[in-house]
Design a protein around this motif. Structure first.
Motif, PDB file in Angstrom:
ATOM      1  N   ILE A   1      -0.382  50.815  55.368  1.00 12.37           N
ATOM      2  CA  ILE A   1       0.087  51.989  56.543  1.00 12.37           C
ATOM      3  C   ILE A   1       1.581  51.329  55.264  1.00 12.37           C
ATOM      4  O   ILE A   1       2.042  50.511  55.461  1.00 12.37           O
ATOM      5  N   ARG A   2       1.980  52.097  53.402  1.00 13.31           N
ATOM      6  CA  ARG A   2       3.143  51.836  53.153  1.00 13.31           C
ATOM      7  C   ARG A   2       3.974  53.745  53.309  1.00 13.31           C
ATOM      8  O   ARG A   2       3.514  54.197  53.481  1.00 13.31           O
ATOM      9  N   PHE A   3       4.902  53.206  52.457  1.00 13.52           N
ATOM     10  CA  PHE A   3       5.903  54.703  52.144  1.00 13.52           C
ATOM     11  C   PHE A   3       4.980  55.083  50.408  1.00 13.52           C
ATOM     12  O   PHE A   3       4.694  54.174  50.133  1.00 13.52           O
ATOM     13  N   LEU A   4       5.113  56.106  50.392  1.00 13.70           N
ATOM     14  CA  LEU A   4       5.413  56.874  49.650  1.00 13.70           C
ATOM     15  C   LEU A   4       7.151  57.198  48.280  1.00 13.70           C
ATOM     16  O   LEU A   4       7.774  56.471  48.356  1.00 13.70           O
ATOM     17  N   GLU A   5       6.892  56.342  47.218  1.00 15.26           N
ATOM     18  CA  GLU A   5       7.837  56.330  46.627  1.00 15.26           C
ATOM     19  C   GLU A   5       8.255  56.572  45.234  1.00 15.26           C
ATOM     20  O   GLU A   5       7.777  57.291  44.351  1.00 15.26           O
ATOM     21  N   THR A   6       8.760  57.987  45.862  1.00 16.90           N
ATOM     22  CA  THR A   6       9.582  59.106  45.513  1.00 16.90           C
ATOM     23  C   THR A   6      10.950  58.971  45.353  1.00 16.90           C
ATOM     24  O   THR A   6      11.519  58.380  46.461  1.00 16.90           O
ATOM     25  N   PRO A   7      11.334  59.603  44.341  1.00 17.06           N
ATOM     26  CA  PRO A   7      12.892  59.146  43.894  1.00 17.06           C
ATOM     27  C   PRO A   7      13.723  60.137  45.257  1.00 17.06           C
ATOM     28  O   PRO A   7      12.883  60.556  46.064  1.00 17.06           O
ATOM     29  N   GLY A   8      15.347  59.166  45.762  1.00 14.65           N
ATOM     30  CA  GLY A   8      15.589  60.208  46.497  1.00 14.65           C
ATOM     31  C   GLY A   8      15.515  59.285  47.853  1.00 14.65           C
ATOM     32  O   GLY A   8      14.992  58.629  48.405  1.00 14.65           O
ATOM     33  N   ALA A   9      16.282  59.462  49.083  1.00 14.78           N
ATOM     34  CA  ALA A   9      15.825  59.422  50.412  1.00 14.78           C
ATOM     35  C   ALA A   9      15.794  60.952  51.006  1.00 14.78           C
ATOM     36  O   ALA A   9      16.502  60.635  52.152  1.00 14.78           O
ATOM     37  N   SER A  10      14.536  61.335  50.978  1.00 14.17           N
ATOM     38  CA  SER A  10      13.996  63.303  51.286  1.00 14.17           C
ATOM     39  C   SER A  10      12.868  62.743  52.132  1.00 14.17           C
ATOM     40  O   SER A  10      11.963  62.702  51.502  1.00 14.17           O
ATOM     41  N   TYR A  11      12.922  62.686  53.405  1.00 10.44           N
ATOM     42  CA  TYR A  11      11.212  62.815  54.188  1.00 10.44           C
ATOM     43  C   TYR A  11      10.660  62.549  54.046  1.00 10.44           C
ATOM     44  O   TYR A  11       9.614  61.805  54.834  1.00 10.44           O
ATOM     45  N   GLN A  12      10.977  60.398  53.106  1.00 14.43           N
ATOM     46  CA  GLN A  12       9.587  59.470  53.179  1.00 14.43           C
ATOM     47  C   GLN A  12       9.065  59.347  54.094  1.00 14.43           C
ATOM     48  O   GLN A  12       8.305  58.082  54.604  1.00 14.43           O
ATOM     49  N   ASP A  13       9.568  59.227  55.849  1.00 15.14           N
ATOM     50  CA  ASP A  13       9.641  58.663  56.964  1.00 15.14           C
ATOM     51  C   ASP A  13       8.343  59.568  57.768  1.00 15.14           C
ATOM     52  O   ASP A  13       7.931  58.948  57.920  1.00 15.14           O
ATOM     53  N   THR A  14       7.443  60.902  56.832  1.00 18.82           N
ATOM     54  CA  THR A  14       7.003  61.645  57.037  1.00 18.82           C
ATOM     55  C   THR A  14       5.113  61.035  56.991  1.00 18.82           C
ATOM     56  O   THR A  14       4.760  60.679  57.556  1.00 18.82           O
ATOM     57  N   SER A  15       4.953  61.007  55.731  1.00 20.58           N
ATOM     58  CA  SER A  15       3.251  60.174  55.600  1.00 20.58           C
ATOM     59  C   SER A  15       3.506  58.783  56.035  1.00 20.58           C
ATOM     60  O   SER A  15       2.364  58.595  56.953  1.00 20.58           O
ATOM     61  N   PHE A  16       4.317  58.044  56.686  1.00 18.94           N
ATOM     62  CA  PHE A  16       4.393  57.083  57.344  1.00 18.94           C
ATOM     63  C   PHE A  16       3.993  57.496  58.770  1.00 18.94           C
ATOM     64  O   PHE A  16       3.214  56.581  59.299  1.00 18.94           O
ATOM     65  N   ALA A  17       4.999  57.666  59.325  1.00 16.89           N
ATOM     66  CA  ALA A  17       4.924  58.453  61.122  1.00 16.89           C
ATOM     67  C   ALA A  17       2.921  58.566  60.667  1.00 16.89           C
ATOM     68  O   ALA A  17       2.347  58.300  61.407  1.00 16.89           O
ATOM     69  N   TYR A  18       2.743  59.692  59.973  1.00 13.44           N
ATOM     70  CA  TYR A  18       1.172  60.073  60.101  1.00 13.44           C
ATOM     71  C   TYR A  18      -0.001  59.078  59.729  1.00 13.44           C
ATOM     72  O   TYR A  18      -1.103  59.463  60.336  1.00 13.44           O
ATOM     73  N   LYS A  19       0.168  58.082  58.942  1.00 16.42           N
ATOM     74  CA  LYS A  19       0.125  57.178  58.627  1.00 16.42           C
ATOM     75  C   LYS A  19      -0.525  56.196  60.190  1.00 16.42           C
ATOM     76  O   LYS A  19      -1.813  55.654  60.454  1.00 16.42           O
ATOM     77  N   VAL A  20       0.246  56.258  60.528  1.00 18.84           N
ATOM     78  CA  VAL A  20       0.193  55.605  61.643  1.00 18.84           C
ATOM     79  C   VAL A  20      -0.636  55.985  62.713  1.00 18.84           C
ATOM     80  O   VAL A  20      -1.420  55.161  63.107  1.00 18.84           O
ATOM     81  N   TRP A  21      -0.317  56.976  63.264  1.00 19.12           N
ATOM     82  CA  TRP A  21      -1.032  58.054  64.156  1.00 19.12           C
ATOM     83  C   TRP A  21      -2.735  58.291  64.122  1.00 19.12           C
ATOM     84  O   TRP A  21      -3.506  58.073  64.855  1.00 19.12           O
ATOM     85  N   ALA A  22      -2.547  58.191  62.683  1.00 18.72           N
ATOM     86  CA  ALA A  22      -4.057  58.746  62.636  1.00 18.72           C
ATOM     87  C   ALA A  22      -4.439  57.214  62.630  1.00 18.72           C
ATOM     88  O   ALA A  22      -6.298  56.680  63.070  1.00 18.72           O
ATOM     89  N   CYS A  23      -4.082  55.941  62.726  1.00 18.56           N
ATOM     90  CA  CYS A  23      -4.332  54.842  62.310  1.00 18.56           C
ATOM     91  C   CYS A  23      -5.067  53.979  63.811  1.00 18.56           C
ATOM     92  O   CYS A  23      -5.680  52.992  64.221  1.00 18.56           O
ATOM     93  N   ALA A  24      -3.517  54.221  64.725  1.00 15.23           N
ATOM     94  CA  ALA A  24      -3.040  53.058  65.811  1.00 15.23           C
ATOM     95  C   ALA A  24      -4.398  53.868  67.254  1.00 15.23           C
ATOM     96  O   ALA A  24      -4.411  54.794  66.963  1.00 15.23           O
ATOM     97  N   GLU A  25      -5.017  52.221  67.130  1.00 11.57           N
ATOM     98  CA  GLU A  25      -5.414  52.690  68.544  1.00 11.57           C
ATOM     99  C   GLU A  25      -4.998  51.591  69.954  1.00 11.57           C
ATOM    100  O   GLU A  25      -5.352  52.153  71.074  1.00 11.57           O
ATOM    101  N   ARG A  26      -3.943  51.262  69.573  1.00 10.96           N
ATOM    102  CA  ARG A  26      -3.332  50.845  70.367  1.00 10.96           C
ATOM    103  C   ARG A  26      -1.567  51.205  70.814  1.00 10.96           C
ATOM    104  O   ARG A  26      -0.777  50.734  70.336  1.00 10.96           O
ATOM    105  N   VAL A  27      -1.390  52.446  71.213  1.00  5.62           N
ATOM    106  CA  VAL A  27      -0.006  53.142  71.408  1.00  5.62           C
ATOM    107  C   VAL A  27       0.445  53.112  73.235  1.00  5.62           C
ATOM    108  O   VAL A  27       0.017  53.540  73.958  1.00  5.62           O
ATOM    109  N   ALA A  28       2.089  52.060  72.941  1.00  9.53           N
ATOM    110  CA  ALA A  28       2.165  52.349  73.868  1.00  9.53           C
ATOM    111  C   ALA A  28       3.635  53.069  73.661  1.00  9.53           C
ATOM    112  O   ALA A  28       4.779  52.841  72.906  1.00  9.53           O
ATOM    113  N   PHE A  29       4.483  54.121  74.637  1.00  9.97           N
ATOM    114  CA  PHE A  29       5.347  54.324  74.791  1.00  9.97           C
ATOM    115  C   PHE A  29       6.772  53.893  75.778  1.00  9.97           C
ATOM    116  O   PHE A  29       6.150  53.311  77.026  1.00  9.97           O
ATOM    117  N   VAL A  30       7.975  53.862  75.739  1.00  6.20           N
ATOM    118  CA  VAL A  30       9.202  53.475  75.957  1.00  6.20           C
ATOM    119  C   VAL A  30       9.954  54.733  77.256  1.00  6.20           C
ATOM    120  O   VAL A  30      10.318  54.742  75.673  1.00  6.20           O
TER     121      VAL A  30
END
Length: 385
Positions: free
Chosen positions: A202-231
């Motif tokens: 799980i890594r970030f997409l290396e596009t120029p600038g600083a817009s929306y790059q958290d999107t794919s990271f978050a989706y990859k995390v949710w697609a893979c995580a088998e143990r998630v906790a919330f506070v």
């Protein structure tokens, strides 16, 4: 929505409890948390951001500040913190964008866990403590906290409330909580097991600038995580005073499309594993596209609308769209947008706000036929027409 909450444990934080992991160690030893702080020309807010790390009740962390070729006074502020606190270290690199900076930080991180702090935001003093405590209790791969929108002048706070106090306790597989994909990405209000990120690539997409790059990271995390906790605790104050170019800058309009292309690429690498989340991902993508559409300046909206209409139509033809995941209004919007993007503005669902149920249901019949009308009626009856 379900999650993990720790009210019986979090009160220890409020009473000044310090987790055993928080004892200070030798600077060369492995820290519990690596906090990644990407920096680019943010001198106005950077000192307040880094001071919020110094003030953390949890002490056993390293702060990795990735300076992405700043040309303002940011580097001098960074140096001041390097001189006063051995837990801070800097990576100086030529400007290549947020994604490249974050990947560099992931490569350099030594902690058991990774946390992210944007350089114009503020972490509440007990933020790391709350996240680490939850991770230790649950053995979670990901711990997700809440955040609040923050305006500094005049000062105002508004809780986002993505984590609610009435959610039941438990550790959950993220792929069974498809609602997660529709949450704001807000990757900086979480804690991630570094080995989990590494093993899942799980890594970030290396596009120029600083817009929306958290999107794919978050989706990859949710697609893979088998143990998630919330506070049920605010971790980050998400600054709103510094909003700027991603809404009006034409060169950044399509960055969100690049992020969703990256999500598709990631899921397609192991289609069998991720089959059960594709419908939810496609629905969340559509909602994300509409949200960005409404934020855009008029001069760039038309080109963006045409591109997302073509892309969504292609998803539909290729079988990526599962309308069982869509609310009736969203399915109607999807059909309108993909069939006639030029007329979409005039027939946007917002035009039906304040109109009676008959007018809305008539629209469903016109756009989606009897099947969509039946779906809308079933939903309305279930909610109490």
């Amino acid at each position: 929505m379900v999650s993990v909450l720790f009210p019986q444990y979090l009160h220890l934080v409020l009473l000044g409890f310090v987790h055993p992991m928080a004892e200070k160690r030798d600077p060369m030893s492995t820290p519990v948390v690596s906090v990644l702080v990407p920096v680019y020309n943010v001198e106005r807010y950077l000192e307040e951001c880094l001071e919020s790390l110094v003030a953390q009740t949890f002490q056993d962390f390293e702060a990795i500040i990735i300076n992405d070729g700043s040309t303002d006074g940011s580097r001098a502020i960074i140096q001041a913190f390097l001189d006063r606190d051995s837990r801070f270290r800097a990576i100086d690199k030529s400007n290549s964008g947020y994604g490249a900076s974050m990947n560099r930080g992931l490569d350099e991180a030594r902690g058991t866990y990774v946390s992210i702090l944007e350089s114009d935001d503020v972490m509440v003093p007990e933020g790391l403590q709350v996240l680490v405590d939850a991770a230790c209790v649950t053995d979670a791969q990901v711990v997700k906290g809440d955040f609040e929108y923050y305006w500094s002048s005049p000062e105002r706070h508004e809780r986002a409330a993505i984590v609610e106090s009435d959610w039941p306790e438990g550790v959950h597989n993220a792929r069974e909580l498809t609602q997660l994909f529709a949450l704001p990405a807000s990757i900086w209000s979480g804690l991630y097991l570094r080995d989990f990120l590494r093993k899942e690539r799980i890594r970030f997409l290396e596009t120029p600038g600083a817009s929306y790059q958290d999107t794919s990271f978050a989706y990859k995390v949710w697609a893979c995580a088998e143990r998630v906790a919330f506070v049920d605790h605010v971790i980050i104050r998400y600054r709103q005073d510094n909003e700027n170019s991603s809404v009006k800058s034409p060169e950044k309009v399509f960055c969100v499309c690049d992020e969703h292309d990256e999500v598709t690429r990631f899921l397609d690498e192991d289609p069998g594993r991720f089959e059960d989340v594709r419908g939810a991902v496609a629905y969340a993508k559509f909602l994300n596209y509409l949200w960005n559409y409404d934020r855009l300046a008029p001069e760039v909206r038309g080109e963006y609308r045409n591109r997302i209409a073509d892309e969504l139509h292609r998803d539909w033809v290729e079988g990526r769209i599962d309308f069982s995941c869509f609310a009736p209004w969203a399915q109607a919007d999807f059909l309108e947008l993909t069939k006639s993007p030029d007329d979409y503005d005039a027939r946007r669902s917002a035009n039906f706000q304040g109109k009676g149920a008959a007018a809305i249901l008539s629209r469903y019949l016109r756009v989606g036929g009897p099947r969509l009308l039946g779906k809308a009626l079933r939903e309305r009856f279930s909610e109490g027409f």
